[in-house]
Design an enzyme around this catalytic site. Structure first.
Site, PDB file in Angstrom:
ATOM      1  N   GLU A 106     -17.388 -16.800  -0.618  1.00 15.71           N
ATOM      2  CA  GLU A 106     -17.541 -17.837   0.376  1.00 15.71           C
ATOM      3  C   GLU A 106     -19.067 -18.421   0.334  1.00 15.71           C
ATOM      4  O   GLU A 106     -19.434 -19.365   0.253  1.00 15.71           O
ATOM      5  CB  GLU A 106     -17.012 -17.360   1.662  1.00 15.71           C
ATOM      6  CG  GLU A 106     -15.500 -17.424   1.852  1.00 15.71           C
ATOM      7  CD  GLU A 106     -15.041 -16.741   3.249  1.00 15.71           C
ATOM      8  OE1 GLU A 106     -14.348 -17.743   3.982  1.00 15.71           O
ATOM      9  OE2 GLU A 106     -15.424 -15.826   3.726  1.00 15.71           O
ATOM     10  N   GLU A 126      -8.915 -11.693   1.685  1.00 20.28           N
ATOM     11  CA  GLU A 126      -8.623 -11.342   2.951  1.00 20.28           C
ATOM     12  C   GLU A 126      -7.435 -11.139   3.498  1.00 20.28           C
ATOM     13  O   GLU A 126      -6.970 -10.259   4.469  1.00 20.28           O
ATOM     14  CB  GLU A 126      -9.471 -12.446   3.767  1.00 20.28           C
ATOM     15  CG  GLU A 126     -10.884 -12.284   3.865  1.00 20.28           C
ATOM     16  CD  GLU A 126     -11.554 -13.066   2.593  1.00 20.28           C
ATOM     17  OE1 GLU A 126     -12.747 -13.567   2.769  1.00 20.28           O
ATOM     18  OE2 GLU A 126     -10.750 -13.505   1.649  1.00 20.28           O
TER      19      GLU A 126
END
Length: 696
Positions: A106, A126
């Site tokens: 990210e 995640e």
């Protein structure tokens, strides 16, 4: 301003993420990056900025231990840093090697450019922790690679390598060799550009078809039952197609907060940390020397022995498969060949790889061939006399230093070890069936097992891609010992008024992959029968004993293998169908035992079976059979189909509250007698308001 983590290479500043072992982006790392970013932006001699990882990777993600703590939100946050990077007139390049996972990727997507070393892995895993990418990943990834590919990467939690990332548009360049020189050269080139790409300013991504998200929701509702994170990930990706970037970012944060504070995410994070804790063993130092395992001998070419052989062959380790009968050896080798051919036919491995794995397994009828093995695994029938005879022969035929392992699922490893002159080299390696598929291995520490033997066993199990959990010696070790209490209550509930279908339905609604009786039919009822016969002489006459399973076996019904067990099965089908004949067997056994049948609620079914696991788990923990409660959770989630999103039986007990669990067990003790004697550890923790996770 030069420092260990900030260096100038002519006109390019290099900022290092340095937080070993995985450069987790905790608060201290974010603070340091912010400080170095200030310096680079203020330095008029710097025309470009490269951010890369120190050590073996770029960044493995956020600091998981900081979740649900103030440190996770402390400024500068990753979002604050990325806003500054996006606003920078100087290009910021993420130089990726090793892994860029989770918040690491990210962060890289928030930079203007990305260059990755060949072989690097990029992903957003995640979802495997019950959360979603909360650092802008659900908004930036669809803008970079498209909706469909973003759904695949985020919801599956899968990674792509550098070359595939380049093809997808996730990175701008692949460095085939050393990363730093390539990154510096790339930075010098792009520093001459007057404008630099910002992902958040790209137009919103669009799905290929209008009903794409609707179909994905329907698919996930079926395939990810009990897991809210995949659907929340999908909702965030959909938001990227209809909201502005900032609106989507806000929506992502809201959904992340819901997940990170939910029980499911806490359960999955508990299991993630439990795997790391399981590698830490009392009495075995991390630097304990271990032997290299280049060849393994497996004794027994049956279902279990063949599966174990495949597990090692899959990892590139040569295997000698030893049998005493030619027909059994040929049957075992044929099954192995069939399994590999089926895997290749499904496209999971190439035909060449299938043939290579088959070639690593060499069959023989000569026991003395075990002499070449660094690790010998006995996988014969569960008969103590036979196992002791085999281990006695190991002294003659096995080389010095070889690890001598038994695959027994419940027999006394100390008694087996006593049949050799080197008990320090003996250990249990309890693989679960099918061994080439199931990830769990109970590593059974005998009283004489040396630290070197234990360390080597743990290492080689990890080497073949499985999860080793160290346990001590007791009947059934951890998994099967607890399972016996779970099974007992399920069988008692039948006599008291439930049906096999009701018990299984309640347990599946709780989240188990299969109910108790469907699982018994799948495994084969003859396995349990052999165990009950072995233990019959040790069973106190005054204790209640259900005869239902014995009666079913006496009818020649051993489960799916015979077309009937607790259920009946149509030819060629694995779908269980209730059988009135079994209902009558249950009624007859209840009448003979003087039991008046009554309506049973699904809630009682779940409590009686799951709380039986918890109570026995507390006894196992207090006896020192395992080091920590989370070891029990790993065993049950990875070996017995306990729902991962509930975290395992001991974690589940903590979420319910030990005071409540203890009170219910005391009630069962009053109602059903000594089987429900509360575990002393459970009593102490409940009365002190503590948990299994934090008993101290």
């Amino acid at each position: 301003m030069q420092s260990e983590n900030y260096l100038r290479h002519e006109h390019v500043a290099v900022i290092y993420l340095n937080n070993p072992p995985v450069n987790g982006m905790g608060h201290s790392v974010r603070q340091e990056v912010s400080t170095h970013l200030d310096a680079a932006l203020a330095d008029q001699e710097v025309s470009a900025i490269v951010i890369m990882g120190a050590g073996r990777m770029f960044c493995g993600g956020a600091d998981i231990k900081a979740f649900n703590t103030p440190a996770s939100r402390a400024e500068p946050s990753s979002r604050t840093l990325l806003k500054r990077i996006e606003a920078s007139a100087k290009p910021v390049i993420a130089a990726i090697h090793g892994n860029a996972l989770g918040l690491g990727l990210e962060f890289a997507m928030g930079c203007h450019y990305r260059i990755a070393q060949r072989g690097a892995a990029l992903g957003l895993p995640e979802v495997k922790l019950g959360i979603l990418p909360g650092g802008g990943g659900t908004q930036r990834l669809p803008r970079l690679v498209g909706v469909e590919e973003a759904v695949s990467m985020i919801i599956d939690g899968s990674s792509v390598d550098a070359d595939n990332a380049m093809a997808l548009g996730l990175v701008d360049e692949v460095a085939p060799g050393e990363l730093l020189p390539a990154a510096l050269a790339f930075a010098s080139r792009v520093s001459r550009n007057t404008d630099h790409p910002v992902v958040s300013r790209r137009p919103a991504a669009k799905a290929a078809t209008p009903d794409f998200f609707e179909k994905e929701r329907a698919r996930l509702a079926k395939s990810r039952r009990g897991f809210p994170a995949p659907l929340e990930c999908l909702a965030c990706i959909e938001a990227a197609t209809r909201l502005t970037f900032d609106e989507g970012l806000q929506f992502e944060r809201e959904r992340f907060d819901v997940l990170v504070n939910g029980t499911e995410s806490k359960a999955l994070r508990h299991l993630f940390m439990a795997e790391r804790a399981a590698a830490k063993i009392d009495g075995v130092a991390p630097d304990t020397p271990t032997a290299d395992i280049a060849r393994v001998a497996v004794l027994g070419a049956g279902t279990m022995g063949g599966g174990i052989a495949m597990s090692f062959a899959n990892a590139g380790i040569a295997v000698t498969l030893v049998e005493s009968r030619a027909e059994a050896l040929e049957r075992g080798l044929a099954t192995i060949r069939k399994n590999y051919s089926a895997t290749a036919a499904k496209g999971r491995i190439s035909q060449a790889e299938a043939e290579a794995r088959i070639a690593r397994i060499e069959g023989t009828l000569k026991f003395e061939w075990v002499a070449e093995a660094d690790l010998v695994i006995e996988a014969v029938f569960e008969d103590m006399a036979l196992k002791k005879e085999i281990f006695g022969k190991f002294d003659t035929h096995c080389k010095a230093g070889a690890i001598l392992a038994t695959n027994t699922s419940r027999l006394d490893v100390n008694e087996i070890a006593a049949s050799t002159r080197r008990p320090q080299s003996v250990i249990g390696l309890h693989f679960f069936s099918p061994a080439n598929v199931m990830r769990l291995v109970e590593v059974v520490r005998g009283s004489a097992s040396s630290p070197e033997t234990i360390a080597c066993a743990m290492k080689v199990v990890r080497q073949i891609g499985k999860l080793p959990v160290l346990v001590g010696v007791c009947d059934g070790f951890v998994g099967n010992r607890l399972s016996a209490h779970y099974a007992r209550e399920a069988e008692f509930l039948l006599e008291e008024g439930a049906s096999p279908a009701q018990v299984d339905g309640a347990l599946q609604a709780f989240g188990l992959a299969m109910g108790r009786f469907a699982m018994a039919d799948l495994a084969g009822l003859d396995i349990g029968l052999a165990s009950r016969k072995r233990l019959a002489t040790t069973r106190p006459a005054h204790l209640r004993y259900s005869k239902v399973a014995d009666r079913i076996c006496e009818m020649g019904r051993f489960g799916q293998k015979t077309g009937a067990g607790y259920y009946c099965y149509e030819a060629g089908s694995r779908t269980p169908a209730p059988d009135p004949l079994i209902e009558q067997v249950i009624v007859d056994c209840a009448r003979e035992a003087g039991i008046t049948r009554r309506p049973i609620s699904d809630e009682e079914i779940v409590e009686r079976t799951i709380y039986a696991l918890i109570n026995e788990g507390a006894k196992v923990l207090e006896e020192g059979i395992v080091q920590r409660a989370s070891d029990i959770d790993l065993i049950y989630v990875n070996g017995y189909g306990f729902p991962a999103w509930r975290g395992g039986p001991m974690f589940y007990a903590d979420t319910v509250g030990l005071t409540r669990v203890y009170a219910r067990i005391c009630e069962f003790h009053r109602q059903h007698g000594e089987f429900w004697q509360p575990a002393p550890l459970l009593k102490r923790l409940a009365e002190a308001g503590k948990t299994f996770a934090k008993p101290d």
